[in-house]
Design a protein around this motif. Structure first.
Motif, PDB file in Angstrom:
ATOM      1  N   GLN A 147      -8.392   7.634  -3.388  1.00  0.00           N
ATOM      2  CA  GLN A 147      -7.689   8.350  -2.318  1.00  0.00           C
ATOM      3  C   GLN A 147      -7.020   7.406  -1.320  1.00  0.00           C
ATOM      4  OE1 GLN A 147     -11.000   8.575  -2.914  1.00  0.00           O
ATOM      5  NE2 GLN A 147     -12.204   8.732  -1.007  1.00  0.00           N
ATOM      6  N   PHE A 148      -7.360   6.101  -1.414  1.00  0.00           N
ATOM      7  CA  PHE A 148      -6.737   5.128  -0.514  1.00  0.00           C
ATOM      8  C   PHE A 148      -5.384   4.641  -1.042  1.00  0.00           C
ATOM      9  CE2 PHE A 148     -11.333   3.783   0.563  1.00  0.00           C
ATOM     10  CZ  PHE A 148     -11.445   4.817   1.498  1.00  0.00           C
ATOM     11  N   ALA A 149      -5.042   5.017  -2.271  1.00  0.00           N
ATOM     12  CA  ALA A 149      -3.827   4.502  -2.908  1.00  0.00           C
ATOM     13  C   ALA A 149      -2.565   4.705  -2.065  1.00  0.00           C
ATOM     14  CB  ALA A 149      -3.658   5.122  -4.292  1.00  0.00           C
ATOM     15  N   PRO A 150      -2.328   5.904  -1.510  1.00  0.00           N
ATOM     16  CA  PRO A 150      -1.111   6.069  -0.698  1.00  0.00           C
ATOM     17  C   PRO A 150      -1.073   5.132   0.513  1.00  0.00           C
ATOM     18  CG  PRO A 150      -2.022   8.200  -1.299  1.00  0.00           C
ATOM     19  CD  PRO A 150      -3.050   7.182  -1.671  1.00  0.00           C
ATOM     20  N   SER A 151      -2.231   4.903   1.131  1.00  0.00           N
ATOM     21  CA  SER A 151      -2.276   4.015   2.295  1.00  0.00           C
ATOM     22  C   SER A 151      -1.979   2.573   1.906  1.00  0.00           C
ATOM     23  CB  SER A 151      -3.652   4.100   2.966  1.00  0.00           C
ATOM     24  OG  SER A 151      -3.896   5.387   3.484  1.00  0.00           O
ATOM     25  N   VAL A 152      -2.533   2.134   0.761  1.00  0.00           N
ATOM     26  CA  VAL A 152      -2.271   0.773   0.292  1.00  0.00           C
ATOM     27  C   VAL A 152      -0.797   0.617  -0.065  1.00  0.00           C
ATOM     28  CG1 VAL A 152      -2.711  -0.871  -1.572  1.00  0.00           C
ATOM     29  CG2 VAL A 152      -4.623   0.319  -0.477  1.00  0.00           C
ATOM     30  N   ALA A 153      -0.238   1.589  -0.759  1.00  0.00           N
ATOM     31  CA  ALA A 153       1.176   1.524  -1.134  1.00  0.00           C
ATOM     32  C   ALA A 153       2.059   1.453   0.104  1.00  0.00           C
ATOM     33  CB  ALA A 153       1.542   2.742  -1.988  1.00  0.00           C
ATOM     34  N   ARG A 154       1.711   2.227   1.112  1.00  0.00           N
ATOM     35  CA  ARG A 154       2.501   2.220   2.353  1.00  0.00           C
ATOM     36  C   ARG A 154       2.376   0.875   3.064  1.00  0.00           C
ATOM     37  NH1 ARG A 154       1.502   6.174   7.609  1.00  0.00           N
ATOM     38  NH2 ARG A 154       3.318   5.449   8.821  1.00  0.00           N
ATOM     39  N   MET A 155       1.178   0.332   3.096  1.00  0.00           N
ATOM     40  CA  MET A 155       0.948  -0.961   3.741  1.00  0.00           C
ATOM     41  C   MET A 155       1.793  -2.054   3.095  1.00  0.00           C
ATOM     42  SD  MET A 155      -2.664  -3.028   4.045  1.00  0.00           S
ATOM     43  CE  MET A 155      -2.747  -3.327   2.265  1.00  0.00           C
ATOM     44  N   VAL A 156       1.784  -2.102   1.771  1.00  0.00           N
ATOM     45  CA  VAL A 156       2.546  -3.126   1.047  1.00  0.00           C
ATOM     46  C   VAL A 156       4.044  -2.911   1.230  1.00  0.00           C
ATOM     47  CG1 VAL A 156       3.082  -4.052  -1.238  1.00  0.00           C
ATOM     48  CG2 VAL A 156       0.709  -3.524  -0.622  1.00  0.00           C
ATOM     49  N   ARG A 157       4.466  -1.671   1.219  1.00  0.00           N
ATOM     50  CA  ARG A 157       5.894  -1.354   1.348  1.00  0.00           C
ATOM     51  C   ARG A 157       6.416  -1.677   2.748  1.00  0.00           C
ATOM     52  NH1 ARG A 157       5.383   3.496   0.216  1.00  0.00           N
ATOM     53  NH2 ARG A 157       5.457   4.431   2.289  1.00  0.00           N
ATOM     54  N   GLU A 158       5.642  -1.346   3.775  1.00  0.00           N
ATOM     55  CA  GLU A 158       6.118  -1.504   5.150  1.00  0.00           C
ATOM     56  C   GLU A 158       5.895  -2.898   5.708  1.00  0.00           C
ATOM     57  OE1 GLU A 158       4.696   1.561   7.732  1.00  0.00           O
ATOM     58  OE2 GLU A 158       5.622   3.174   6.556  1.00  0.00           O
ATOM     59  N   PHE A 159       4.986  -3.683   5.092  1.00  0.00           N
ATOM     60  CA  PHE A 159       4.714  -5.031   5.605  1.00  0.00           C
ATOM     61  C   PHE A 159       4.752  -6.049   4.459  1.00  0.00           C
ATOM     62  CE2 PHE A 159       2.992  -2.092   8.651  1.00  0.00           C
ATOM     63  CZ  PHE A 159       3.406  -2.626   9.867  1.00  0.00           C
ATOM     64  N   PRO A 160       5.928  -6.201   3.840  1.00  0.00           N
ATOM     65  CA  PRO A 160       6.037  -7.117   2.696  1.00  0.00           C
ATOM     66  C   PRO A 160       5.809  -8.575   3.059  1.00  0.00           C
ATOM     67  CG  PRO A 160       8.213  -6.385   3.407  1.00  0.00           C
ATOM     68  CD  PRO A 160       7.216  -5.548   4.159  1.00  0.00           C
ATOM     69  N   ARG A 161       5.970  -8.925   4.353  1.00  0.00           N
ATOM     70  CA  ARG A 161       5.770 -10.305   4.782  1.00  0.00           C
ATOM     71  C   ARG A 161       4.292 -10.678   4.913  1.00  0.00           C
ATOM     72  NH1 ARG A 161       9.093 -14.612   4.495  1.00  0.00           N
ATOM     73  NH2 ARG A 161      11.178 -14.199   5.284  1.00  0.00           N
ATOM     74  N   VAL A 162       3.402  -9.685   4.840  1.00  0.00           N
ATOM     75  CA  VAL A 162       1.966  -9.941   5.000  1.00  0.00           C
ATOM     76  C   VAL A 162       1.295  -9.811   3.637  1.00  0.00           C
ATOM     77  CG1 VAL A 162      -0.151  -9.273   6.184  1.00  0.00           C
ATOM     78  CG2 VAL A 162       2.062  -9.008   7.340  1.00  0.00           C
ATOM     79  N   PRO A 163       0.779 -10.902   3.059  1.00  0.00           N
ATOM     80  CA  PRO A 163       0.145 -10.820   1.741  1.00  0.00           C
ATOM     81  C   PRO A 163      -1.072  -9.907   1.749  1.00  0.00           C
ATOM     82  CG  PRO A 163       0.570 -13.113   2.354  1.00  0.00           C
ATOM     83  CD  PRO A 163       0.795 -12.288   3.584  1.00  0.00           C
ATOM     84  N   ALA A 164      -1.184  -9.070   0.716  1.00  0.00           N
ATOM     85  CA  ALA A 164      -2.356  -8.211   0.520  1.00  0.00           C
ATOM     86  C   ALA A 164      -3.179  -8.801  -0.621  1.00  0.00           C
ATOM     87  CB  ALA A 164      -1.938  -6.789   0.191  1.00  0.00           C
ATOM     88  N   VAL A 165      -4.475  -9.002  -0.376  1.00  0.00           N
ATOM     89  CA  VAL A 165      -5.362  -9.667  -1.325  1.00  0.00           C
ATOM     90  C   VAL A 165      -6.492  -8.715  -1.710  1.00  0.00           C
ATOM     91  CG1 VAL A 165      -6.899 -11.640  -1.709  1.00  0.00           C
ATOM     92  CG2 VAL A 165      -4.855 -11.902  -0.267  1.00  0.00           C
ATOM     93  N   ALA A 166      -6.714  -8.544  -3.008  1.00  0.00           N
ATOM     94  CA  ALA A 166      -7.862  -7.772  -3.500  1.00  0.00           C
ATOM     95  C   ALA A 166      -9.029  -8.738  -3.709  1.00  0.00           C
ATOM     96  CB  ALA A 166      -7.512  -7.079  -4.808  1.00  0.00           C
ATOM     97  N   LEU A 167     -10.198  -8.395  -3.161  1.00  0.00           N
ATOM     98  CA  LEU A 167     -11.377  -9.252  -3.265  1.00  0.00           C
ATOM     99  C   LEU A 167     -12.412  -8.588  -4.168  1.00  0.00           C
ATOM    100  CD1 LEU A 167     -12.915 -11.804  -2.313  1.00  0.00           C
ATOM    101  CD2 LEU A 167     -13.838 -10.408  -0.437  1.00  0.00           C
ATOM    102  N   LEU A 168     -12.742  -9.276  -5.281  1.00  0.00           N
ATOM    103  CA  LEU A 168     -13.731  -8.773  -6.234  1.00  0.00           C
ATOM    104  C   LEU A 168     -15.001  -9.603  -6.103  1.00  0.00           C
ATOM    105  CD1 LEU A 168     -14.403  -6.955  -8.704  1.00  0.00           C
ATOM    106  CD2 LEU A 168     -13.482  -8.794 -10.148  1.00  0.00           C
TER     107      LEU A 168
END
Length: 304
Positions: free
Chosen positions: A64-85
């Motif tokens: 359910q967080f997918a839309p929020s993540v997509a929006r974050m990446v789309r609106e702030f392309p200058r800020v790297p998004a990192v997935a931590l496993l």
């Protein structure tokens, strides 16, 4: 004279409690970590402060967080998004796939010590990627051969906090009286220091506006303008265009090149030998003992 230091940029996280402790431990010297309980809070941080990276926990991520993540990446392309496993669970594969589908391109597998070292390196590198660092390095190249004092002035323009908005504030910061600083520029036939400060602020503003998620209003307040109207007047006064046109035409790097073309490259000869911090000989200055401010020149022959 005050020394300057670049403001620390934040790494904003959406992690489990255990992951927060590990991230704090490995990034302690590189940045400030800001831990959030929701992606809405992460988005609010992206709009209100300088962020060098966002770290999202694979374990905490839900579909359910997918839309929020997509929006974050789309609106702030200058800020790297990192997935931590940090732990492989049954749902990890689907979570990783969803994060990738919605724009998260960097994965750090921290299930072994090498992953935590990778995260530290990644965060440290991103903390150094900013328009300020680019401007400082580019201007140092332009001013090759110039005095250390001249280079220090240009470094200061891109290392002071956004709250430094006037020449009076800048003068106090570097330990030179405002009238003295302005007269030094004038005597050398160099544009007034307020023009350099004003242009540096627009370089920073243009860089922030590269993120579609940042509105003109938000950027005007981030850059400490009194209002969006004040920001628009500032842009119009320097560039003869409106704020919306400024956003369309200038990235941070393009605005930096504009500053170089107007204020640096035409004055290279003067800047080569320019020292904005120079202290005049003591016999030339008489302090006003009544006011405790100002300088008065003393005429007469020099004393050897």
């Amino acid at each position: 004279m005050a020394t300057s230091s670049r403001s620390t940029r934040a790494v904003v996280t959406f992690l489990t409690p255990a992951e927060r402790q590990r991230v704090d431990a490995v990034t302690n010297a590189a940045c400030v970590t800001v831990h959030r309980e929701s992606l809405d809070q992460v988005m609010a941080d992206l709009r209100s402060q300088s962020v060098s990276a966002v770290i999202v926990s694979v374990s905490r991520y839900q579909q359910q967080f997918a839309p929020s993540v997509a929006r974050m990446v789309r609106e702030f392309p200058r800020v790297p998004a990192v997935a931590l496993l940090t732990a492989y669970e049954t749902r990890s594969s689907s979570a990783l796939m969803s994060l990738g589908e919605h724009g998260v391109r960097t994965l750090v597998d921290a299930r072994d010590p090498g992953g935590w070292r990778e995260l530290r390196t990644l965060v440290s590198a991103n903390a150094q990627v900013s328009i300020d660092n680019l401007a400082i390095q580019t201007l140092r190249t332009d001013l090759t051969g110039a005095s250390d004092a001249c280079i220090r002035f240009f470094d200061t323009l891109f290392s002071v906090p956004p709250s430094m908005t006037t020449v009076q504030q800048l003068s106090r910061y570097i330990g030179v009286m405002p009238t003295t600083l302005m007269s030094r520029f004038s005597r050398q036939g160099i544009p007034a220091p307020k023009k350099y400060l004003a242009m540096a602020r627009l370089v920073r503003a243009a860089y922030l506006l590269e993120n579609p998620g940042c509105s003109l209003t938000q950027v005007s307040f981030l850059m400490e303008y009194s209002s969006p109207q004040s920001f628009s007047r500032h842009v119009s006064g320097l560039l003869n265009i409106g704020a919306a046109e400024f956003r369309r035409r200038f990235t941070g790097e393009a605005m930096l090149n504009k500053m170089r073309a107007l204020l640096v490259q035409p004055y290279r000869t003067q800047l080569q030998h320019f020292d904005p911090f120079a202290t005049p000989p003591q016999w030339l200055v008489v302090r006003n003992s009544r006011s405790g401010s100002g300088e008065k020149r003393v005429s007469g022959p020099a004393v050897n």
